[in-house]
Scaffold this active site. Structure first.
Site, PDB file in Angstrom:
ATOM      1  N   ASN A 103     -19.056  20.934  33.143  1.00  6.42           N
ATOM      2  CA  ASN A 103     -19.166  22.348  33.510  1.00  6.42           C
ATOM      3  C   ASN A 103     -20.576  22.713  33.944  1.00  6.42           C
ATOM      4  O   ASN A 103     -20.761  23.646  34.711  1.00  6.42           O
ATOM      5  CB  ASN A 103     -18.761  23.226  32.313  1.00  6.42           C
ATOM      6  CG  ASN A 103     -19.094  24.692  32.526  1.00  6.42           C
ATOM      7  OD1 ASN A 103     -18.500  25.334  33.401  1.00  6.42           O
ATOM      8  ND2 ASN A 103     -20.058  25.221  31.777  1.00  6.42           N
TER       9      ASN A 103
ATOM     10  N   ASP B 109     -15.144  18.764  28.055  1.00  4.63           N
ATOM     11  CA  ASP B 109     -15.969  19.719  27.328  1.00  4.63           C
ATOM     12  C   ASP B 109     -15.953  21.077  28.040  1.00  4.63           C
ATOM     13  O   ASP B 109     -15.944  21.142  29.273  1.00  4.63           O
ATOM     14  CB  ASP B 109     -17.404  19.168  27.278  1.00  4.63           C
ATOM     15  CG  ASP B 109     -18.390  20.115  26.619  1.00  4.63           C
ATOM     16  OD1 ASP B 109     -18.259  20.354  25.402  1.00  4.63           O
ATOM     17  OD2 ASP B 109     -19.271  20.647  27.325  1.00  4.63           O
TER      18      ASP B 109
ATOM     19  N   GLU C  34     -11.172  20.936  26.054  1.00  9.01           N
ATOM     20  CA  GLU C  34     -11.686  21.779  24.985  1.00  9.01           C
ATOM     21  C   GLU C  34     -11.566  23.241  25.409  1.00  9.01           C
ATOM     22  O   GLU C  34     -12.385  23.741  26.179  1.00  9.01           O
ATOM     23  CB  GLU C  34     -13.151  21.447  24.658  1.00  9.01           C
ATOM     24  CG  GLU C  34     -13.625  22.195  23.424  1.00  9.01           C
ATOM     25  CD  GLU C  34     -15.086  22.628  23.475  1.00  9.01           C
ATOM     26  OE1 GLU C  34     -15.615  23.000  22.428  1.00  9.01           O
ATOM     27  OE2 GLU C  34     -15.700  22.617  24.559  1.00  9.01           O
TER      28      GLU C  34
ATOM     29  N   ARG D  32      -6.755  13.684  15.790  1.00  6.38           N
ATOM     30  CA  ARG D  32      -8.099  13.116  15.871  1.00  6.38           C
ATOM     31  C   ARG D  32      -8.781  13.276  14.519  1.00  6.38           C
ATOM     32  O   ARG D  32      -8.807  14.373  13.959  1.00  6.38           O
ATOM     33  CB  ARG D  32      -8.914  13.859  16.944  1.00  6.38           C
ATOM     34  CG  ARG D  32     -10.352  13.346  17.082  1.00  6.38           C
ATOM     35  CD  ARG D  32     -11.126  14.106  18.150  1.00  6.38           C
ATOM     36  NE  ARG D  32     -11.293  15.508  17.811  1.00  6.38           N
ATOM     37  CZ  ARG D  32     -11.667  16.453  18.679  1.00  6.38           C
ATOM     38  NH1 ARG D  32     -11.889  16.160  19.933  1.00  6.38           N
ATOM     39  NH2 ARG D  32     -11.800  17.711  18.280  1.00  6.38           N
TER      40      ARG D  32
ATOM     41  N   HIS E 244     -14.647  27.264  30.348  1.00  7.58           N
ATOM     42  CA  HIS E 244     -15.668  27.776  31.264  1.00  7.58           C
ATOM     43  C   HIS E 244     -15.518  27.239  32.681  1.00  7.58           C
ATOM     44  O   HIS E 244     -16.414  27.386  33.510  1.00  7.58           O
ATOM     45  CB  HIS E 244     -17.056  27.491  30.681  1.00  7.58           C
ATOM     46  CG  HIS E 244     -17.218  28.105  29.327  1.00  7.58           C
ATOM     47  ND1 HIS E 244     -17.530  29.431  29.161  1.00  7.58           N
ATOM     48  CD2 HIS E 244     -17.034  27.606  28.079  1.00  7.58           C
ATOM     49  CE1 HIS E 244     -17.551  29.719  27.863  1.00  7.58           C
ATOM     50  NE2 HIS E 244     -17.263  28.617  27.189  1.00  7.58           N
TER      51      HIS E 244
HETATM   52  C1  5J7 Z   1     -18.366  27.645  24.019  1.00 10.01           C
HETATM   53  C2  5J7 Z   1     -17.278  28.448  23.704  1.00 10.01           C
HETATM   54  O1  5J7 Z   1     -16.491  28.974  24.665  1.00 10.01           O
HETATM   55  C3  5J7 Z   1     -16.988  28.742  22.385  1.00 10.01           C
HETATM   56  O2  5J7 Z   1     -15.921  29.528  22.079  1.00 10.01           O
HETATM   57  C4  5J7 Z   1     -17.780  28.179  21.367  1.00 10.01           C
HETATM   58  O3  5J7 Z   1     -17.466  28.445  20.075  1.00 10.01           O
HETATM   59  C5  5J7 Z   1     -18.851  27.354  21.720  1.00 10.01           C
HETATM   60  C6  5J7 Z   1     -19.152  27.096  23.030  1.00 10.01           C
HETATM   61  C7  5J7 Z   1     -20.282  26.275  23.406  1.00 10.01           C
HETATM   62  O4  5J7 Z   1     -20.021  25.150  24.142  1.00 10.01           O
HETATM   63  C8  5J7 Z   1     -21.023  24.352  24.604  1.00 10.01           C
HETATM   64  C9  5J7 Z   1     -20.706  23.243  25.350  1.00 10.01           C
HETATM   65  C10 5J7 Z   1     -21.742  22.440  25.823  1.00 10.01           C
HETATM   66  O5  5J7 Z   1     -21.456  21.368  26.554  1.00 10.01           O
HETATM   67  C11 5J7 Z   1     -23.040  22.734  25.556  1.00 10.01           C
HETATM   68  C12 5J7 Z   1     -23.354  23.831  24.795  1.00 10.01           C
HETATM   69  O6  5J7 Z   1     -24.632  24.102  24.496  1.00 10.01           O
HETATM   70  C13 5J7 Z   1     -22.348  24.665  24.321  1.00 10.01           C
HETATM   71  C14 5J7 Z   1     -22.665  25.840  23.532  1.00 10.01           C
HETATM   72  O7  5J7 Z   1     -23.841  26.136  23.283  1.00 10.01           O
HETATM   73  C15 5J7 Z   1     -21.579  26.613  23.078  1.00 10.01           C
HETATM   74  O8  5J7 Z   1     -21.797  27.764  22.312  1.00 10.01           O
HETATM   75  C16 5J7 Z   1     -22.726  27.844  21.229  1.00 10.01           C
HETATM   76  O9  5J7 Z   1     -22.079  27.966  19.983  1.00 10.01           O
HETATM   77  C17 5J7 Z   1     -21.330  29.194  19.807  1.00 10.01           C
HETATM   78  C18 5J7 Z   1     -20.716  29.204  18.413  1.00 10.01           C
HETATM   79  C19 5J7 Z   1     -22.169  30.415  20.009  1.00 10.01           C
HETATM   80  O10 5J7 Z   1     -21.341  31.539  19.936  1.00 10.01           O
HETATM   81  C20 5J7 Z   1     -22.777  30.305  21.376  1.00 10.01           C
HETATM   82  O11 5J7 Z   1     -23.641  31.395  21.561  1.00 10.01           O
HETATM   83  C21 5J7 Z   1     -23.582  29.017  21.500  1.00 10.01           C
HETATM   84  O12 5J7 Z   1     -24.696  29.099  20.641  1.00 10.01           O
HETATM   85  C22 5J7 Z   1     -25.915  28.621  21.192  1.00 10.01           C
HETATM   86  O13 5J7 Z   1     -26.086  27.300  20.744  1.00 10.01           O
HETATM   87  C23 5J7 Z   1     -27.065  29.471  20.759  1.00 10.01           C
HETATM   88  O14 5J7 Z   1     -26.851  30.780  21.230  1.00 10.01           O
HETATM   89  C24 5J7 Z   1     -28.338  28.877  21.340  1.00 10.01           C
HETATM   90  O15 5J7 Z   1     -29.437  29.619  20.851  1.00 10.01           O
HETATM   91  C25 5J7 Z   1     -28.495  27.424  20.907  1.00 10.01           C
HETATM   92  O16 5J7 Z   1     -29.610  26.838  21.557  1.00 10.01           O
HETATM   93  C26 5J7 Z   1     -27.239  26.675  21.310  1.00 10.01           C
HETATM   94  C27 5J7 Z   1     -27.229  25.268  20.765  1.00 10.01           C
HETATM   95  O17 5J7 Z   1     -26.142  24.525  21.336  1.00 10.01           O
HETATM   96  C28 5J7 Z   1     -24.984  24.405  20.623  1.00 10.01           C
HETATM   97  O18 5J7 Z   1     -24.829  24.888  19.541  1.00 10.01           O
HETATM   98  C29 5J7 Z   1     -23.925  23.602  21.264  1.00 10.01           C
HETATM   99  C30 5J7 Z   1     -22.631  23.816  20.932  1.00 10.01           C
HETATM  100  C31 5J7 Z   1     -21.535  23.043  21.486  1.00 10.01           C
HETATM  101  C32 5J7 Z   1     -20.255  23.500  21.228  1.00 10.01           C
HETATM  102  C33 5J7 Z   1     -19.177  22.800  21.689  1.00 10.01           C
HETATM  103  O19 5J7 Z   1     -17.919  23.229  21.447  1.00 10.01           O
HETATM  104  C34 5J7 Z   1     -19.351  21.631  22.416  1.00 10.01           C
HETATM  105  O20 5J7 Z   1     -18.266  20.970  22.845  1.00 10.01           O
HETATM  106  C35 5J7 Z   1     -20.604  21.182  22.675  1.00 10.01           C
HETATM  107  C36 5J7 Z   1     -21.689  21.884  22.204  1.00 10.01           C
HETATM  108 CA    CA Z   2     -18.540  27.334  34.679  1.00  8.27          CA
END
Ligand code: 5J7
Ligand code: CA
Length: 519
Positions: free
Chosen positions: A122, A219, A255, A359, A223
């Site tokens: 994405n 992943d 996902e 899983r 989005h």
């Molecule tokens: C997307 C969604 O639609 C959702 O419903 C959810 O719960 C999480 C995400 C999400 O997906 C990601 C995919 C990626 O490939 C990379 C990413 O960084 C994300 C990601 O950040 C992400 O959302 C985070 O976690 C949620 C619970 C919060 O509500 C979001 O705001 C976001 O939080 C951010 O996390 C912080 O705001 C930011 O400050 C911080 O730097 C960032 C750190 O990155 C992550 O926590 C990565 C989470 C992640 C989640 C996944 O499901 C995934 O497959 C991979 C990574």
């Molecule tokens: Ca997109």
């Protein structure tokens, strides 16, 4: 659009020939019905694990961490989520290089354990990732100018023009275009509507297919527009015929975090493959914790009856790498290795129940530390040496893992329930019993039976198991070894009935028996 989607769904219903349900089929060997997510493991360790543990214990496959080059985040120091910030599609990460990746795929495939790649397609890295060569393969990139010469992508290949939010980030999950065309937490959003971008993503995935992987976790599918995902999947090759029959499509699970309450739903993605059913772990955690008045007796109609996606469209799990950290879908209801006793019950229930493709999670320890209800160490990456390299997974005398690798998949109760699911594969859900509270039991035809006591009082019951008469080893408190039981024994009489006694303070308050663990 809808009629088109429908006809696609129709066309993949298993043919009269009976094999080939396309992208919905995990392609695991028969009687290997689960996969395990070896989160952040090195390729060299996964290759060994396939040979020494996963194949002998009936695991069907491994979900691996993203294998493509990612940004090295220094503040905080190398968090687990840096691997979700791509810089290129070179196979070069802390888990290993392309040579090690090929060796892993070959060795795992050769013992019938298949590899499923976490595909981050994405977006690329965050807009604030800076510029230079601080990526896992040393490739140059510049986040500000959206320049990724190692792919190559340039500013034209991102969605900036299409995004209509004020900040350029996703601000409102009720605005579908924003969720798909704007930046997810500032991650540079790829223009997947462009054929060039689709082709580069497909080229990456086809490279992995050539090497021999069996499928992909997509992943952040929520989005991406389902039609854009489909356009990419339509460019994919069939699986490598060195290991898979001619004409086999890669297994696809997307996902999509859909707990209800948002306009985007998992069902929009059914035409492309399976979807992750996040309601599963969120609800099961709530039931087993006995929160919100939930009780195990309500699990009688678990599955579609609880509003989940159809079983043959579901990828299910108790926790994942994201929501085991107390944030993400499901919040604090999610059960993890930190709540080991309840967790084993939840995983046991999942693996015994016929719903979905299952899983199992396999984690690393981190220094969990709650401040005002939030774990301030939820970012911490895998066990690492001071030079940043990931520590190997060492194996102790007692088969558990060292170096802070949790290895839930090696816990006796979980490993034996992976085997239970293989033994009862194809058998109907049968002989349900409950006490109206938190004592429940069910069978799988005449192959297996499981019983739980999650009430605060002892249980002693005489139940129909559906199993042939004989002495069975409980595979939770022990297992069958040298034609003896190392744990409890269960005696099934000629009418299929058996006595079960589970005290409320039992180490594991559940018992499972199956025909391969009969004396
Ligand atoms: C997307 C969604 O639609 C959702 O419903 C959810 O719960 C999480 C995400 C999400 O997906 C990601 C995919 C990626 O490939 C990379 C990413 O960084 C994300 C990601 O950040 C992400 O959302 C985070 O976690 C949620 C619970 C919060 O509500 C979001 O705001 C976001 O939080 C951010 O996390 C912080 O705001 C930011 O400050 C911080 O730097 C960032 C750190 O990155 C992550 O926590 C990565 C989470 C992640 C989640 C996944 O499901 C995934 O497959 C991979 C990574
Ligand atoms: Ca997109």
């Amino acid at each position: 659009m809808f009629s088109r989607m429908f006809s696609e769904v129709q066309s993949v219903v298993p043919s009269s020939m009976g094999f080939c349900w396309g992208q919905y089929n995990p392609h695991t060997l028969s009687k290997r019905t689960s996969i395990v997510h070896l989160f952040e493991w090195r390729w060299a360790d996964i290759a060994l694990e396939c040979e020494r543990y996963l194949a002998p214990n009936g695991f069907g496959g491994v979900q691996i961490s993203p294998p493509n080059e990612n940004v090295i985040v220094t503040d905080p120091k190398q968090p687990w989520w840096e691997r979700y910030q791509p810089v290129s599609y070179k196979l070069c990460t802390r888990s290993g290089n392309e040579t090690e990746f090929r060796d892993m795929v070959t060795r795992c495939n050769n013992v019938g354990v298949y590899i499923y790649v976490d595909a981050v397609i994405n977006h690329m890295c965050g807009a604030n990732a800076g510029a230079g060569d601080h990526a896992t393969c040393g490739s140059y990139f510049n986040a500000k100018t959206e320049d990724f010469p190692a792919v190559p992508y340039s500013g034209w290949d991102f969605n900036d023009g299409k995004c209509k939010s004020r900040s350029g980030d996703i601000e409102n999950y009720h605005d579908i275009s924003q969720v798909r065309d704007c930046r997810l937490v500032s991650l540079l959003d790829l223009a997947l509507g462009k054929d060039y971008v689709r082709s580069k993503v497909a080229e990456y995935m086809n490279h992995l297919i050539d090497i021999g992987v069996a499928g992909f976790r997509i992943d952040a599918a929520k989005h991406m527009w389902p039609g854009d995902v489909k356009a990419i999947l339509d460019k994919l090759k069939d699986l490598n015929t060195a290991w898979f029959p001619e004409g086999t499509k890669p297994f696809i699970y997307q996902e999509v975090i859909d707990l209800g309450g948002e306009p985007i739903t998992g069902s929009e993605y059914f035409g492309n493959g399976r979807v992750t059913e996040f309601k599963y772990g969120a609800k099961l955690g709530t039931v087993i914790r006995k929160w919100n008045g939930e009780k195990m007796a309500y699990l009688k109609n678990w599955g579609e009856g609880w509003g989940f996606v159809p079983s043959d469209r579901a990828l299910v799990f108790v926790d994942n790498h994201d929501n085991q950290r107390g944030h993400g879908a499901g919040g604090s209801a999610i059960l993890t290795f930190w709540d080991a006793r309840l967790y084993k019950m939840a995983v046991g229930f999942m693996l015994a129940h016929p719903y979905g493709f299952t899983r199992v999670m396999s984690s690393f320890h981190w220094p969990r530390y709650f401040v005002d209800g939030k774990d301030i160490n939820d970012w911490v990456g895998p066990p690492s040496n001071s030079d940043g390299s990931i520590k190997p997974v060492t194996i102790n005398e007692d088969t558990t893992c060292g170096n802070d690798w949790v290895c839930e998949h090696r816990w006796r109760q979980i490993k034996n329930m992976v085997i239970f699911r293989n033994v009862v594969d194809g058998e109907p859900f049968s002989n349900w019993w409950d006490n109206g509270s938190n004592q429940v039991a069910f069978g799988r035809g005449n192959k297996g039976f499981i019983i739980f006591n999650n009430d605060d009082w002892n249980m002693s019951v005489y139940l129909q198991t559906g199993l042939p008469a004989g002495t069975y080893c409980d595979v939770i408190s022990g297992q069958k070894e040298d034609n003896k039981c190392t744990g409890k024994q269960v005696y099934v009489s000629s009418d299929g009935k058996a006595n079960f006694q589970i005290n409320t303070d039992a180490e594991d308050p559940f018992i499972a028996i199956h025909v391969d663990a009969k004396l």
